[in-house]
Design a protein around this motif. Structure first.
Motif, PDB file in Angstrom:
ATOM      1  N   GLU A 182      64.841 -55.201  83.566  1.00  0.00           N
ATOM      2  CA  GLU A 182      65.225 -53.805  83.299  1.00  0.00           C
ATOM      3  C   GLU A 182      66.724 -53.585  83.413  1.00  0.00           C
ATOM      4  N   SER A 183      67.366 -54.339  84.295  1.00  0.00           N
ATOM      5  CA  SER A 183      68.809 -54.172  84.481  1.00  0.00           C
ATOM      6  C   SER A 183      69.586 -55.418  84.063  1.00  0.00           C
ATOM      7  N   SER A 184      68.899 -56.366  83.445  1.00  0.00           N
ATOM      8  CA  SER A 184      69.526 -57.630  83.022  1.00  0.00           C
ATOM      9  C   SER A 184      70.329 -58.245  84.164  1.00  0.00           C
ATOM     10  N   SER A 185      69.675 -58.361  85.323  1.00  0.00           N
ATOM     11  CA  SER A 185      70.376 -58.909  86.490  1.00  0.00           C
ATOM     12  C   SER A 185      69.455 -59.827  87.280  1.00  0.00           C
TER      13      SER A 185
END
Length: 85
Positions: A21-24
């Motif tokens: 969802e946060s590309s992390s």
């Protein structure tokens, strides 16, 4: 350089988790310690360790063994005093 005195390295164990969802990436982990003194020496408490983490059990078993050893030594000392009096 570390701002704290004395400067201590804290070894961690855990895993990296991808959060799409946060590309992390998120690190989920806990300190690698075996004794309550090591934990408290880093400003942490047993309640800071997640209840599902085996680290809690390792620390508690170690503390229980230390307490039992202390009791055994006291009993041996009392036995010696009782038999010599």
């Amino acid at each position: 350089p570390c701002d704290f005195s004395p400067c201590q390295v804290m070894e961690l164990k855990g895993q990296m988790i991808h959060v799409p969802e946060s590309s992390s990436l998120m690190f989920l982990g806990s300190p690698r310690v075996d004794k309550l003194e090591e934990l408290m020496g880093r400003g942490l408490y047993l309640s800071d360790i997640p209840i599902h983490d085996a680290t809690r059990d390792v620390i508690l078993v170690g503390e229980q063994a230390k307490a039992q050893d202390g009791l055994k030594k006291r009993m041996d000392k009392l036995k010696v005093e009782w038999f010599t009096s």
